[in-house]
Structures are given as structure tokens and as C-alpha cells.
Design a protein around this motif. Structure first.
Motif, PDB file in Angstrom:
ATOM      1  N   LEU A  10      34.000  44.257  43.938  1.00 32.51           N
ATOM      2  CA  LEU A  10      35.112  45.085  45.393  1.00 32.51           C
ATOM      3  C   LEU A  10      35.737  43.951  45.274  1.00 32.51           C
ATOM      4  O   LEU A  10      36.811  42.854  45.347  1.00 32.51           O
ATOM      5  N   PRO A  11      37.031  44.588  44.504  1.00 32.26           N
ATOM      6  CA  PRO A  11      38.113  44.602  43.926  1.00 32.26           C
ATOM      7  C   PRO A  11      39.282  43.737  44.975  1.00 32.26           C
ATOM      8  O   PRO A  11      39.913  43.354  44.967  1.00 32.26           O
ATOM      9  N   GLN A  12      39.048  44.966  46.461  1.00 28.33           N
ATOM     10  CA  GLN A  12      39.914  44.460  47.896  1.00 28.33           C
ATOM     11  C   GLN A  12      39.455  42.823  48.289  1.00 28.33           C
ATOM     12  O   GLN A  12      40.423  42.376  48.297  1.00 28.33           O
ATOM     13  N   GLN A  13      38.471  42.587  47.976  1.00 30.23           N
ATOM     14  CA  GLN A  13      37.959  41.286  48.299  1.00 30.23           C
ATOM     15  C   GLN A  13      38.296  40.687  47.231  1.00 30.23           C
ATOM     16  O   GLN A  13      39.033  39.260  47.878  1.00 30.23           O
ATOM     17  N   LEU A  14      38.232  40.525  46.705  1.00 37.55           N
ATOM     18  CA  LEU A  14      38.448  39.984  45.164  1.00 37.55           C
ATOM     19  C   LEU A  14      40.232  39.955  45.477  1.00 37.55           C
ATOM     20  O   LEU A  14      41.512  39.051  45.044  1.00 37.55           O
ATOM     21  N   PHE A  15      41.403  40.902  45.864  1.00 37.00           N
ATOM     22  CA  PHE A  15      42.655  41.125  45.609  1.00 37.00           C
ATOM     23  C   PHE A  15      42.844  39.560  46.781  1.00 37.00           C
ATOM     24  O   PHE A  15      43.625  38.746  46.623  1.00 37.00           O
ATOM     25  N   TRP A  16      42.908  40.058  48.150  1.00 36.20           N
ATOM     26  CA  TRP A  16      42.632  39.549  49.535  1.00 36.20           C
ATOM     27  C   TRP A  16      42.865  37.595  49.083  1.00 36.20           C
ATOM     28  O   TRP A  16      43.682  36.929  48.934  1.00 36.20           O
ATOM     29  N   HIS A  17      42.191  37.394  48.251  1.00 42.19           N
ATOM     30  CA  HIS A  17      40.762  36.600  47.703  1.00 42.19           C
ATOM     31  C   HIS A  17      42.205  35.263  47.329  1.00 42.19           C
ATOM     32  O   HIS A  17      43.139  33.797  46.596  1.00 42.19           O
ATOM     33  N   ALA A  18      42.228  36.312  45.360  1.00 43.39           N
ATOM     34  CA  ALA A  18      43.185  36.510  44.753  1.00 43.39           C
ATOM     35  C   ALA A  18      44.746  36.122  45.358  1.00 43.39           C
ATOM     36  O   ALA A  18      46.052  35.202  44.970  1.00 43.39           O
ATOM     37  N   GLN A  19      45.321  36.766  46.272  1.00 44.87           N
ATOM     38  CA  GLN A  19      46.423  36.817  46.779  1.00 44.87           C
ATOM     39  C   GLN A  19      46.934  35.159  47.870  1.00 44.87           C
ATOM     40  O   GLN A  19      48.234  34.684  47.714  1.00 44.87           O
ATOM     41  N   CYS A  27      34.954  40.655  35.792  1.00 46.07           N
ATOM     42  CA  CYS A  27      35.766  41.927  36.356  1.00 46.07           C
ATOM     43  C   CYS A  27      36.154  41.682  34.460  1.00 46.07           C
ATOM     44  O   CYS A  27      36.229  40.828  34.106  1.00 46.07           O
ATOM     45  N   ILE A  28      36.219  42.932  34.378  1.00 47.68           N
ATOM     46  CA  ILE A  28      36.260  42.730  32.294  1.00 47.68           C
ATOM     47  C   ILE A  28      38.160  43.614  32.862  1.00 47.68           C
ATOM     48  O   ILE A  28      38.440  43.943  31.303  1.00 47.68           O
ATOM     49  N   GLU A  29      38.597  43.631  33.821  1.00 45.49           N
ATOM     50  CA  GLU A  29      40.172  43.563  32.867  1.00 45.49           C
ATOM     51  C   GLU A  29      40.340  44.962  33.032  1.00 45.49           C
ATOM     52  O   GLU A  29      41.022  45.503  31.850  1.00 45.49           O
ATOM     53  N   CYS A  30      39.571  46.039  33.016  1.00 50.01           N
ATOM     54  CA  CYS A  30      39.915  47.383  32.901  1.00 50.01           C
ATOM     55  C   CYS A  30      40.924  48.176  33.245  1.00 50.01           C
ATOM     56  O   CYS A  30      41.289  49.343  32.491  1.00 50.01           O
ATOM     57  N   GLY A  31      41.084  47.620  34.593  1.00 55.81           N
ATOM     58  CA  GLY A  31      42.650  48.782  35.291  1.00 55.81           C
ATOM     59  C   GLY A  31      42.521  49.693  35.783  1.00 55.81           C
ATOM     60  O   GLY A  31      43.274  50.170  36.330  1.00 55.81           O
ATOM     61  N   CYS A  32      40.971  50.178  36.446  1.00 60.05           N
ATOM     62  CA  CYS A  32      40.591  51.219  36.787  1.00 60.05           C
ATOM     63  C   CYS A  32      41.263  51.563  38.237  1.00 60.05           C
ATOM     64  O   CYS A  32      41.353  52.634  38.964  1.00 60.05           O
ATOM     65  N   CYS A  33      40.707  50.314  39.063  1.00 62.92           N
ATOM     66  CA  CYS A  33      41.210  49.750  39.979  1.00 62.92           C
ATOM     67  C   CYS A  33      42.554  50.102  40.690  1.00 62.92           C
ATOM     68  O   CYS A  33      43.565  50.232  41.921  1.00 62.92           O
ATOM     69  N   SER A  34      43.722  49.475  39.148  1.00 62.36           N
ATOM     70  CA  SER A  34      44.707  49.387  39.564  1.00 62.36           C
ATOM     71  C   SER A  34      45.122  51.135  39.539  1.00 62.36           C
ATOM     72  O   SER A  34      45.888  51.733  40.012  1.00 62.36           O
ATOM     73  N   TYR A  35      44.237  52.203  38.238  1.00 56.55           N
ATOM     74  CA  TYR A  35      45.386  53.168  38.391  1.00 56.55           C
ATOM     75  C   TYR A  35      44.673  54.038  39.536  1.00 56.55           C
ATOM     76  O   TYR A  35      46.029  54.745  39.569  1.00 56.55           O
ATOM     77  N   VAL A  36      43.473  54.208  40.242  1.00 58.46           N
ATOM     78  CA  VAL A  36      43.780  54.771  40.864  1.00 58.46           C
ATOM     79  C   VAL A  36      44.053  54.023  42.614  1.00 58.46           C
ATOM     80  O   VAL A  36      43.913  54.754  43.348  1.00 58.46           O
ATOM     81  N   CYS A  37      45.065  53.707  42.677  1.00 57.54           N
ATOM     82  CA  CYS A  37      44.940  52.570  43.571  1.00 57.54           C
ATOM     83  C   CYS A  37      46.670  52.961  44.950  1.00 57.54           C
ATOM     84  O   CYS A  37      47.788  53.513  43.546  1.00 57.54           O
ATOM     85  N   PRO A  38      46.330  53.842  45.616  1.00 58.16           N
ATOM     86  CA  PRO A  38      47.894  54.016  46.004  1.00 58.16           C
ATOM     87  C   PRO A  38      48.382  53.758  46.370  1.00 58.16           C
ATOM     88  O   PRO A  38      49.583  53.735  46.934  1.00 58.16           O
TER      89      PRO A  38
END
Length: 783
Positions: free
Chosen positions: A395-404, A419-430
Motif C-alpha cells: 500500500l504505497p499510499q499508507q507507506l508514504f503518509w507514515h514516511a512523510q 518494497c523493492i524500490e522499483c519506482g513503479c509508484c513514482s512513475y504513475v503518480c499524477p
């Protein structure tokens, strides 16, 4: 239902979740064979790059050759680093690291001599005679780590605890721009298959899958062609073309695509009986086991529109990146950014002086067209696109909130480590949120916390060990003290026991040598009988003396031929010393009677002295009764002679006084028994009264006065002697006459104290003198 191996043999593939399809720009670098660049003047080798801490094996100023180990260690996770070329070790200092942080790390600085001379290599023609332990030792000594990007020690991975059924050779290389594995498979397929054979001998898998992404057809053809010529059992190996999808090259994602099985969170593929190795790592295994070469170089893709000669190159480990850039970039258009890795998982290098390391597979030199315009981060709109493309089903969104919010513990609870740090989430984030950067920061913070906790645990262990050691030392000291006290007590007890035993032995010996109780009793009885006999003899002697005295008295009475029992008989009172009227017929007879009286008096004195010494009451029925009329002496227990002598002296003095009186009476030749005679009333020291005595002749009166004075002195002396005796020792003597029933009353003279008796005696003497003078005066008047 077909088994897993049958499904693999049939070529069945499974869909993996998530993933994206970024544009593939591989043709920019995979059209040229792998090349080499000129040697750099200086090489920077970080130590240690991976594994356990090690110690430096060379000294500054030493000449090192290509492949010489720079470090050594004994730990199971230790990975050695080697000199990438020949030269001199000029320094060991901190240099910028090949990391997104750019933090300096300790590094060996080697100044190349340009000769590139190899050290002595231990090569083998065939690996089959080698044992598994020998091959693992050579792999570890070569310092081989995973070249797919994780850089995990290979010798640990090839020595799994569980049995391995499936070996997967990873040739996917899904990252855009990177073509190093593609070119390696094309040019070194035979060597790669030899490395697979070594791994096969080490772990003995039942199946081997050579997975290659379908966008690399030339690599697939090269591997299949090498299988036909290689002695490896081709029946166990299957070359599988995997659909192009990013990130299908991830270890867990590849296993899921080939087997349909998902590796649990926190687990490793070996727990499922599977092992994944990168093709670059397999090639390095072959060179280490057969050729004896350590891992000192690798294939690195240099690509990007700013690279003048993009392609793949053999770059020694430790080559400064700025040296590579000087040879491969466009001089007029230097890159604004240097990306280590691909565009999806790579990071921008802060400093170009950082070196090439074992995990570096690509140097991307992008142009402005290739780089996206940096967009400002916008708030998350909760679209959920990141969750759909996540290949790890996180759940990248949850991870982001807690990391932030820097709530790293909560982020860890959402499986941040998966997380394998593949960057797919960052690639598709609007919203253009760099999610992977947040995750990396969170992971780094968690690593720091874990490190701090580990150090704290180690410190606690050291503290606990120290506390335990101190307690053990204290316990040991107390035990030693107790043992010493026990020994001292035992020694003291033994000494006491020895002393007691010695004393008991002496007592026993003395008892054995001394007479027995019966003998002592017999001896005491004999002594008692002897003393009794002596006392009896003494009594017999006294009785004999008394008998002789009585005999003498009887003889005297016969000689006098007078009745001494008449009222005018002589009464000898030893206690008072009073002399009654004694008719004297003849002077010699009177003298004899006086001697008898003196003897009796001496006997009484001895008895009195004996009674005083023994502190006994001599007024008991055994007391001495002195009968002056008869001169008889009753039973007298004699105790001590000195006392008797003293009393005898007193009695002698009294007898002398009586004798003098008798002589005086004889000389006067008068009747002193008339009513006017002097009467000496001795009633226990009382004052003597002298009645009117007619005086015939002056000389006679003077003589009588002298006699009276002598009697008074004798009484005074007796009173003093009696007062000196203890009251319990006094003797009450009852004088009885044989012929008269009259008794002279005697008071207890001992009841009067000595001063009183002395005074009365003096008064009596004075009265006697006065009467004598008066009588003399009357006589003179008559004349």
C-alpha cells in the motif's frame, strides 16, 4: 493435477501482479560488443564494500599486483576486495562513496603503474575434482557478490540450509537502457553455462530455468546454441522467454511468474526450495573456480544521449567515474546528472569522483530531452494508481503518509521492507510525488534504528556479561572466604581436639599411674585409724596423769591426817583464783599441796588453750571439771599444747600466791577462821571485800597486806587472760567441796570486759592497801 516441475517443463507461466511498461531504449548500447577503456591513473577501492569488517592485508607503500587481496577476515560473511590493477598503495583514507548520500567511506588508494600485471593465479582445468567446500572457499576468496544489484555474498547464497529443487538463472534485465547482461549472454554464453554447471554440482537442483526477457532474442539464441555444445545435461535446463514487463527481473516477481508461488514476507526463496542467480554472478563464479580470478571487474553499460560512445565496457572495480566520463561523454555537452543504474531504480550520483563498485551495472548520462522536467510535488489525491502497479502488493499510499510523518515504525508495520524500490509508484503518480525517495529515507532511518538497537543490545550484553562476571567473581571470592574459614575452623577444631585429646590422655595416664579409689579410701581409713589411735594414746596419757595426781593427793591427805572436807578445807578455784581458809599444819605439806594445785592449774590452762584454738565450746558435757577439794580432773580433751601451757602458767601463778598465803598464815600462828578474818570473796571478778581483821603485830599486818596485794594482782592478771579468750571458749568451773554442802557462787567473769576487770582489780588492791594502813595505824595507837 500436474506437479510444479511438470508445469515448468510444459512452459507454463503465471501472471505477476502490478508492473508497468516503460519505453525500452536498449538499442543505444547493445549494438556494440563489450569493450575496455584505458587504465586510470588512480583507483579507489572502498573497504569493506560488503560483509563483515576486515583488516588491511597490505601496508601503505607496498607494491600490489592485479588481483592481490587488500583485506583479510575470518567471518563467514566476510568478502575480500582486491587490487584492480598493479601499482602502489599510496593511501588509505576516506573518499566519496558511490551512494545517493555521497558520504565518504574508508578506501584504499592505488596509484597504477600502467603495467596491469596479474598476481599468481590458481587455475584449474576442471571443477569436478573439487569438493563443494573448496569451491565455496574459492568463491568467497574471490569476493563474489550478487551483480544484479543486491550485492549479497554469493558463497552464503550457494550454501543453503534446505534442499534446492529449482535453480533460476536471471537474465531478464528489465530496466530500460541497461544491456550489460544481454551482451554478456551473447558473448560469454559458454562460460555462463560452465558457471551453471558449478552451481549445479554445489546444490544439486532437479530443474534449471534460464529465464530471459523476450525483448532479447539474440541472447536466447546464444544460450540455446551453447546448450547444444556444452557438456551440461540439457535435459534438466529449460530456456524460458518471459514477457517484457517491468519489474519482472525482481527475484520474488520472477519466481511468481515462473512457478506461481509467492515468497512470504520476510522469507527467502531458499525456504521454498528455489535459488535465483544473476548471469553476471554466474560468469564470475566460473572465473573464480576455474581461472582463479577474483572479482575485480564487471560489465557496465554506459548509455544516454550525452554519452559519446555508448555501450558496455569492462570496468575495473574502483575506477573513478570521472575517468569514465572523460572517455565516454560529449565534451561540449557535459551531463547535468549522472545516474547510477537505470531510470527506474537508479539514483543521481552527487560526486563524479566516486568509484565503480560491484553493484554498479549502468552509468546513465541523460540529455535534457530524456530527463523529465522536475515537477513540484503536489498533494496526494488518493487515486490508488500506485497500489495497482505495485509488484509487491503493498500500500504505497499508507507507506508514504507514515514516511512523510516520520512514523517509521508504523511504515514498517505495512511491510516497508518488502518494497523493492522499483519506482513503479513514482512513475504513475499524477501528483509527481517521489514516493521511492520517501521509502528510501524511511528504510535508512529504520536501518539506523536497528543499528542503534543492535549496538544497545550489544552494550547491554556486555553490561550483563560484566555484571555476571562481577557476580561470579564475588561468588568465587565468597566461596574462597568460606573455604578459608572452613579450613581455619577445621584447623582450630583439630588443634582443640588434639589439645583435648592430649589432656584426656594425660588424665588417663595419671589415673592409671595413681592409686585407685579403693586404695585411696583404704589409705584414708588407715590414716583415720592412726589419728584415732594417737588421740586415744593421748587421752590415756591424760588419764594416767590424772590418776597420778589423785594418788599424790591421797598421799598428801594421808600425810596431813586431817579432814579436808571440813568447812575450813582449802578450795582451789582455778577460774577465780580465790583461796579460802586453808588450815596449814606443816610447812612442807603445804608446799606439796601447792605443787599439786599448780599441776592441776597447769592442766586446766592447757585445756583452756586447746578449747580456744579449736573454737569449741568447752562447757559441753566433755568440759573439764576441776575439783579443787579433791584435785580430781575429769575427762579433758587435749587439742593444742600452747594453750594448755598458758593456762598452766596462770594456774602456777595462782598456786604460788596461795602458797605464800599459807606460809603467812603459819607464821602468824593465829586463828584466821574467826568472824574477823579476811574473807576473799571471788565471785567472777567482783570487787573483793576484806572484813575487819585484828592485827596483832605490825610486821604481820604488813605481810598480810602484801599477800592481799599479791592476790589482787593475781586476780587482775587472771581477768586479763580470761578477757583475752573468746566468749565461746570460756570455761565455767563449778567448785564443789567434798565435805561441805556450801557452794561458792561463781559468776561468769568472762562477761565482764577487760577494762572493767583491770579497774576493779586496781580498786581491790587500793582498798587492801588502805585497810592495811588503817590496821597499822590502830596498832600504833594501842602501843
Amino acid at each position: 493435477m500436474l506437479s510444479l516441475l511438470e508445469q515448468i517443463d510444459s512452459g507454463t507461466l503465471w501472471q505477476s501482479p502490478g508492473g508497468i511498461h516503460p519505453p525500452q531504449i536498449k538499442s543505444l548500447s547493445n549494438t556494440r560488443p563489450i569493450a575496455r577503456l584505458p587504465l586510470a591513473q588512480e583507483y579507489v577501492i572502498p573497504v569493506p564494500q560488503l560483509g563483515e569488517q576486515a583488516i588491511l592485508a597490505v601496508n601503505i607503500g607496498d607494491l600490489v599486483k592485479k588481483g592481490t587481496p587488500l583485506t583479510q577476515g575470518q567471518s563467514a560473511t566476510y568478502l575480500a576486495v582486491h587490487s584492480p590493477t598493479s601499482g602502489i598503495l599510496v593511501a588509505v583514507e576516506e573518499r566519496a562513496s558511490n551512494h545517493a548520500s555521497g558520504l565518504p567511506v574508508l578506501s584504499c588508494i592505488i596509484q597504477a603503474d600502467g603495467l596491469d600485471t596479474w598476481s599468481l593465479l590458481d587455475s584449474h582445468q576442471d571443477f569436478q575434482p573439487l569438493s563443494n567446500a573448496e569451491m565455496l572457499t574459492r568463491i568467497q576468496a574471490a569476493g563474489i557478490a550478487g551483480l544484479g544489484g543486491a550485492a549479497f555474498p554469493t558463497h552464503i547464497k550457494l550454501n543453503p540450509v534446505s534442499d534446492i529443487e529449482l535453480l533460476i538463472i536471471n537474465g531478464i534485465e528489465c530496466e530500460p537502457y541497461i544491456t550489460s547482461d544481454d551482451r554478456l549472454m551473447r558473448e560469454y554464453s559458454h562460460d555462463i553455462l560452465t558457471g551453471v554447471s558449478i552451481i549445479q554440482q554445489l546444490i544439486g537442483p532437479k530443474r534449471i530455468i534460464f529465464a530471459v526477457e523476450d525483448n532479447k532474442p539474440d541472447a536466447i539464441k546464444a544460450i540455446k546454441k551453447a546448450l547444444k555444445r556444452h557438456p551440461i545435461n540439457s535435459a534438466q535446463i529449460r530456456v524460458t522467454a518471459v514477457p517484457t514487463k517491468y519489474p519482472s527481473g525482481g527475484e520474488k516477481q520472477l519466481i511468481q511468474m515462473l512457478t506461481g508461488q509467492e515468497v512470504p514476507s520476510g522469507a527467502i526463496p531458499a525456504q521454498l526450495g528455489m535459488l535465483v542467480q544473476n548471469v553476471g554472478t554466474v560468469f564470475a563464479i566460473k572465473e573464480a573456480v576455474l581461472d582463479g580470478k577474483p572479482l575485480i571487474e564487471r560489465v557496465v553499460t554506459i548509455t544516454g544521449e550525452r554519452a559519446t560512445t555508448p555501450g558496455n565496457y569492462w570496468l575495473p572495480i574502483g575506477t573513478p567515474i570521472e575517468h569514465v566520463l572523460s572517455l565516454s561523454q560529449t565534451p561540449k555537452k557535459p551531463p547535468q546528472h549522472i545516474i547510477i543504474g537505470g531510470p527506474m531504480m537508479g539514483y543521481i550520483l552527487p560526486q563524479a569522483s566516486a568509484p565503480i563498485i560491484k553493484g554498479t551495472n549502468c552509468l546513465l548520462l541523460p540529455s535534457d530531452n530524456e530527463m523529465l522536467v522536475e515537477q513540484q510535488e503536489k498533494p496526494c489525491i488518493r487515486c490508488g494508481e500506485c497500489a495497482q502497479v505495485c509488484p509487491a502488493l503493498l500500500l504505497p499510499q499508507q507507506l508514504f503518509w507514515h514516511a512523510q510523518a516520520k512514523e517509521y515504525d508504523k511504515a514498517a508495520s505495512y511491510n516497508l521492507q518488502d518494497c523493492i524500490e522499483c519506482g513503479c509508484c513514482s512513475y504513475v503518480c499524477p501528483s509527481d510525488i517521489p514516493l521511492v525517495e520517501y521509502y528510501r529515507v524511511a528504510k535508512s532511518a529504520l536501518r539506523e534504528q536497528s543499528k542503534d538497537k543492535q549496538e544497545a543490545d550489544l552494550a547491554k550484553q556486555r553490561f550483563d556479561a560484566r555484571t555476571q562476571r562481577l557476580e561470579e567473581e564475588k561468588t568465587a571470592r565468597e566461596a574462597k572466604q568460606q573455604q578459608a574459614a572452613s579450613r581455619r575452623k577445621a584447623n582450630v577444631t583439630n588443634k582443640d581436639n588434639d589439645v583435648i585429646a592430649a589432656a584426656m590422655a594425660r588424665i588417663k595416664a595419671k589415673k592409671d599411674s595413681s592409686p585407685s579409689t579403693q586404695e585411696i579410701t583404704a589409705e584414708n581409713t588407715a590414716i583415720a585409724h592412726t589419728e584415732l589411735a594417737q588421740k586415744t594414746d593421748k587421752k590415756a596419757q591424760i588419764a594416767a596423769a590424772l590418776a597420778r595426781a589423785k594418788a599424790k593427793k591421797a598421799q598428801m591427805a594421808t600425810a596431813l591426817n586431817t579432814d579436808i572436807t571440813s568447812p575450813e578445807k582449802a578450795q582451789l578455784n582455778a577460774n577465780e583464783g580465790a583461796i579460802t581458809h586453808i588450815p596449814v599444819t606443816d610447812s612442807p605439806i603445804v608446799d606439796k599441796k601447792a605443787k599439786i594445785a599448780a599441776a592441776v592449774a597447769r592442766a586446766k590452762a592447757k585445756k583452756a588453750q586447746m578449747a580456744t584454738a579449736q573454737n569449741t565450746d568447752i562447757t559441753s558435757p566433755e568440759k573439764t571439771q576441776l575439783n579443787a577439794s579433791e584435785g580430781s580432773i575429769a575427762h579433758i580433751p587435749v587439742i593444742d599444747s600452747p594453750i594448755v601451757d598458758k593456762k598452766a602458767k596462770i594456774a602456777a601463778a595462782v598456786a604460788k600466791a596461795k602458797a605464800k598465803k599459807s606460809q603467812m598464815a603459819t607464821a602468824l600462828n593465829t586463828d584466821i577462821t574467826s568472824p574477823e578474818k579476811p574473807q576473799l570473796n571471788a565471785s567472777e571478778g567482783s570487787q573483793r571485800s576484806i572484813t575487819q581483821t585484828p592485827v596483832i603485830d605490825s610486821p604481820i599486818v604488813d605481810k598480810k597486806a602484801k599477800v592481799a596485794a599479791a592476790v589482787a594482782r593475781a586476780k587482775a592478771k587472771k581477768a586479763q587472760t580470761t578477757a583475752a579468750m573468746q566468749p565461746q571458749d570460756r570455761v565455767t568451773t563449778e567448785n564443789q567441796t567434798e565435805s561441805s554442802s556450801e557452794q561458792t557462787p561463781v559468776t561468769d567473769s568472762l562477761s565482764i570486759e577487760r577494762p572493767v576487770l583491770d579497774k576493779k582489780a586496781k580498786i581491790a588492791a587500793a582498798v587492801a592497801k588502805a585497810k592495811a594502813k588503817k590496821a597499822q595505824a590502830q596498832q600504833e595507837n594501842k602501843d
